[in-house]
Enzyme design. Structure first.
Site, PDB file in Angstrom:
ATOM      1  N   GLY A 165      35.094  48.060  39.263  1.00 25.25           N
ATOM      2  CA  GLY A 165      35.245  46.998  40.076  1.00 25.25           C
ATOM      3  C   GLY A 165      35.075  47.280  41.743  1.00 25.25           C
ATOM      4  O   GLY A 165      36.132  47.872  42.132  1.00 25.25           O
ATOM      5  N   ALA A 166      33.992  46.637  42.234  1.00 27.05           N
ATOM      6  CA  ALA A 166      33.487  46.923  43.665  1.00 27.05           C
ATOM      7  C   ALA A 166      34.056  45.568  44.548  1.00 27.05           C
ATOM      8  O   ALA A 166      33.259  45.671  45.500  1.00 27.05           O
ATOM      9  CB  ALA A 166      32.305  47.430  43.828  1.00 27.05           C
ATOM     10  N   GLY A 167      34.861  44.918  44.103  1.00 25.05           N
ATOM     11  CA  GLY A 167      35.025  43.770  44.857  1.00 25.05           C
ATOM     12  C   GLY A 167      35.941  43.981  45.918  1.00 25.05           C
ATOM     13  O   GLY A 167      35.995  44.849  46.560  1.00 25.05           O
ATOM     14  N   ASN A 168      36.677  43.097  46.506  1.00 29.46           N
ATOM     15  CA  ASN A 168      37.787  43.194  47.683  1.00 29.46           C
ATOM     16  C   ASN A 168      38.573  44.533  47.406  1.00 29.46           C
ATOM     17  O   ASN A 168      38.874  45.305  48.286  1.00 29.46           O
ATOM     18  CB  ASN A 168      38.528  41.933  47.925  1.00 29.46           C
ATOM     19  CG  ASN A 168      37.503  40.956  48.592  1.00 29.46           C
ATOM     20  OD1 ASN A 168      36.641  41.322  49.106  1.00 29.46           O
ATOM     21  ND2 ASN A 168      37.925  39.533  48.669  1.00 29.46           N
ATOM     22  N   ASN A 184      44.790  41.708  37.238  1.00 35.19           N
ATOM     23  CA  ASN A 184      46.167  40.856  36.683  1.00 35.19           C
ATOM     24  C   ASN A 184      45.771  40.111  35.480  1.00 35.19           C
ATOM     25  O   ASN A 184      44.533  39.920  35.309  1.00 35.19           O
ATOM     26  CB  ASN A 184      46.357  39.756  37.804  1.00 35.19           C
ATOM     27  CG  ASN A 184      47.380  40.509  39.008  1.00 35.19           C
ATOM     28  OD1 ASN A 184      48.190  41.280  38.454  1.00 35.19           O
ATOM     29  ND2 ASN A 184      46.947  40.377  39.930  1.00 35.19           N
ATOM     30  N   ARG A 199      55.666  44.532  50.451  1.00 35.62           N
ATOM     31  CA  ARG A 199      56.039  43.296  50.993  1.00 35.62           C
ATOM     32  C   ARG A 199      57.327  43.057  51.704  1.00 35.62           C
ATOM     33  O   ARG A 199      57.610  42.711  52.425  1.00 35.62           O
ATOM     34  CB  ARG A 199      55.419  42.316  49.974  1.00 35.62           C
ATOM     35  CG  ARG A 199      53.920  42.324  49.927  1.00 35.62           C
ATOM     36  CD  ARG A 199      53.470  41.255  49.010  1.00 35.62           C
ATOM     37  NE  ARG A 199      52.343  41.061  49.131  1.00 35.62           N
ATOM     38  CZ  ARG A 199      51.312  40.811  47.943  1.00 35.62           C
ATOM     39  NH1 ARG A 199      51.796  40.606  46.707  1.00 35.62           N
ATOM     40  NH2 ARG A 199      49.842  40.614  48.101  1.00 35.62           N
ATOM     41  N   HIS A 229      54.862  42.440  37.300  1.00 34.52           N
ATOM     42  CA  HIS A 229      54.439  41.987  38.665  1.00 34.52           C
ATOM     43  C   HIS A 229      53.883  40.664  38.563  1.00 34.52           C
ATOM     44  O   HIS A 229      52.678  40.208  38.409  1.00 34.52           O
ATOM     45  CB  HIS A 229      53.167  43.180  38.905  1.00 34.52           C
ATOM     46  CG  HIS A 229      52.335  42.732  40.120  1.00 34.52           C
ATOM     47  ND1 HIS A 229      52.965  42.682  41.206  1.00 34.52           N
ATOM     48  CD2 HIS A 229      50.913  42.318  40.277  1.00 34.52           C
ATOM     49  CE1 HIS A 229      52.031  42.413  42.301  1.00 34.52           C
ATOM     50  NE2 HIS A 229      50.758  42.418  41.662  1.00 34.52           N
TER      51      HIS A 229
HETATM   52  N1  APR Z   1      32.973  45.735  34.589  1.00 34.67           N
HETATM   53  C1  APR Z   1      33.264  45.883  36.105  1.00 34.67           C
HETATM   54  N2  APR Z   1      33.257  45.255  37.012  1.00 34.67           N
HETATM   55  C2  APR Z   1      33.398  43.944  36.831  1.00 34.67           C
HETATM   56  C3  APR Z   1      33.375  43.269  35.480  1.00 34.67           C
HETATM   57  C4  APR Z   1      33.083  44.189  34.371  1.00 34.67           C
HETATM   58  N3  APR Z   1      33.068  43.888  33.190  1.00 34.67           N
HETATM   59  N4  APR Z   1      33.533  41.946  35.399  1.00 34.67           N
HETATM   60  C5  APR Z   1      33.707  41.666  36.745  1.00 34.67           C
HETATM   61  N5  APR Z   1      33.706  42.851  37.558  1.00 34.67           N
HETATM   62  C6  APR Z   1      33.902  42.903  38.926  1.00 34.67           C
HETATM   63  C7  APR Z   1      33.190  41.778  39.977  1.00 34.67           C
HETATM   64  O1  APR Z   1      31.476  41.863  39.901  1.00 34.67           O
HETATM   65  C8  APR Z   1      33.859  41.981  40.971  1.00 34.67           C
HETATM   66  O2  APR Z   1      33.199  42.497  41.984  1.00 34.67           O
HETATM   67  O3  APR Z   1      35.200  42.898  39.356  1.00 34.67           O
HETATM   68  C9  APR Z   1      35.216  42.701  40.851  1.00 34.67           C
HETATM   69  C10 APR Z   1      36.366  41.841  41.027  1.00 34.67           C
HETATM   70  O4  APR Z   1      36.460  41.702  42.426  1.00 34.67           O
HETATM   71  P1  APR Z   1      36.868  40.554  43.231  1.00 34.67           P
HETATM   72  O5  APR Z   1      36.616  39.239  42.502  1.00 34.67           O
HETATM   73  O6  APR Z   1      36.722  40.558  44.671  1.00 34.67           O
HETATM   74  O7  APR Z   1      38.468  40.485  43.094  1.00 34.67           O
HETATM   75  P2  APR Z   1      39.722  41.377  43.888  1.00 34.67           P
HETATM   76  O8  APR Z   1      40.080  40.576  44.803  1.00 34.67           O
HETATM   77  O9  APR Z   1      38.899  42.803  44.051  1.00 34.67           O
HETATM   78  O10 APR Z   1      40.758  41.621  42.805  1.00 34.67           O
HETATM   79  C11 APR Z   1      40.553  42.298  41.618  1.00 34.67           C
HETATM   80  O11 APR Z   1      42.609  42.904  41.261  1.00 34.67           O
HETATM   81  O12 APR Z   1      44.703  42.434  42.455  1.00 34.67           O
HETATM   82  C12 APR Z   1      43.971  42.180  41.288  1.00 34.67           C
HETATM   83  O13 APR Z   1      44.418  39.863  40.800  1.00 34.67           O
HETATM   84  C13 APR Z   1      43.463  40.720  41.362  1.00 34.67           C
HETATM   85  O14 APR Z   1      42.804  40.965  39.025  1.00 34.67           O
HETATM   86  C14 APR Z   1      42.484  41.020  40.233  1.00 34.67           C
HETATM   87  C15 APR Z   1      41.861  42.291  40.853  1.00 34.67           C
END
Ligand code: APR
Length: 308
Positions: A10-13, A121, A152, A176
């Protein structure tokens, strides 16, 4: 090339900020995986180009191919979906359960000797799913949540007392979620119990703010959830494992009889070292603390049941 390798799914935030911290720290090579074409590659390249400025020799590799996580010491799972308007918590739970189970199956296939940190989560439930899908020993599957909640709590106590957060140590237990159990009795300011420095009303207000810490940020950001402190929390856990620091941290662990709970993930004080969860510490909780903890554990148990 480093001896150690950490993969972030998962390369999101949260995932990308974690990769950034790991690359800055220079402790390990980093693999950043996502299903979105080009995105993990672009972020990894950007982070790589910052490494000379950080004097870091870490390599950072972005990919859409799970084969790249082969040989990882640690895999961090942040893949998931954020809640969208009209989506219930249950819908979200089911969607993320599918995503995390899929990731766990790939971890089993490509990185069967890794230690896994679940972040998506509802995190305690996701840690349970990773354990179930991989069949790994419980010491090798844990969840990040408590480190963030405790940070926090520390930051709010520091702000209230106008002291450096560095001197504050706090402990939190349970899931959590809204029912987490901050423990003022086990929170100190350079060894001084916080209960001696702040009146009960102030402590209660800080406990409440900590419980709502995630929601407070979501309300401000409007389009996402927290990621700087979550990523810093993951980094703290990864470092303690990679360097065998054996830090005592609040970690979501699979309880196997501790605190009278069997086979449920919940936040407890744990020693993190090269074997993952090296030891779970059993605190002597008073009646109120224990009943709040059990309530929180039961909430996790119910969520697990709802997807079984
Ligand atoms: N496989 C890999 N990556 C995936 C998949 C998958 N099947 N489905 C979704 N993703 C990726 C998305 O493409 C996205 O880049 O997961 C990433 C999630 O990133 P964000 O939407 O930016 O979420 P983020 O803020 O990083 O939070 C991720 O961590 O703290 C927890 O509650 C939060 O569950 C959330 C997780």
């Amino acid at each position: 090339m480093k001896e150690r390798k950490v993969s972030v799914i998962g390369a999101g935030n949260v995932g990308a900020t974690t990769a950034q911290l790991l690359a800055m720290g220079g402790l390990c090579d980093v693999v950043l995986f996502d299903i979105v074409d080009g995105m993990p590659q672009g972020k990894a390249l950007d982070i790589s180009e910052a490494c000379p400025l950080w004097n870091s020799s870490a390599t950072v590799f972005g990919t859409n191919d799970y084969a790249a996580i082969k040989g990882s010491d640690i895999v961090v799972v942040t893949a998931g979906m954020a809640r969208k308007p009209g989506m219930s918590r249950d819908d979200l739970l089911k969607i993320n359960a599918g995503i995390v189970s899929g990731a766990a199956a790939e971890i089993l296939k490509h990185a069967p000797d890794s230690i896994v940190i679940a972040v998506t989560n509802p995190m305690d439930v996701m840690a349970h799913l990773v354990l179930k899908t991989t069949g790994f020993k419980p010491n090798r599957v844990m969840g990040m949540g408590g480190v963030l909640d405790a940070a926090r709590f520390c930051s709010f106590v520091a702000a209230e007392l106008k002291v450096s957060p560095e001197v504050i140590n706090s402990m939190l237990m349970g899931g959590h979620g809204d029912q987490m159990v901050p423990l003022p009795r086990f929170t100190t300011v350079r060894g001084i119990p916080v209960t001696e420095l702040l009146p009960k009303e102030k402590i209660d207000a800080i406990v409440e703010r900590t419980r709502n810490g995630g929601a407070e940020i979501v309300a401000l950001l409007k389009t996402g959830s927290a990621y700087y402190a979550p990523a810093a929390s993951i980094y703290e856990m990864v470092k303690s494992i990679l360097l065998d620091e054996r830090k005592v941290l609040p970690v979501s662990c699979c309880l196997e009889g501790q605190y009278g709970v069997d086979h449920v993930y919940a936040g407890v004080p744990a020693v993190l070292g090269s074997g993952g969860v090296e030891k779970i510490i059993e605190l002597k909780l008073n009646d109120d603390e224990m009943s709040a903890f059990m309530k929180s554990v039961n909430a996790v148990r119910e969520l697990v049941k709802s997807i079984s």
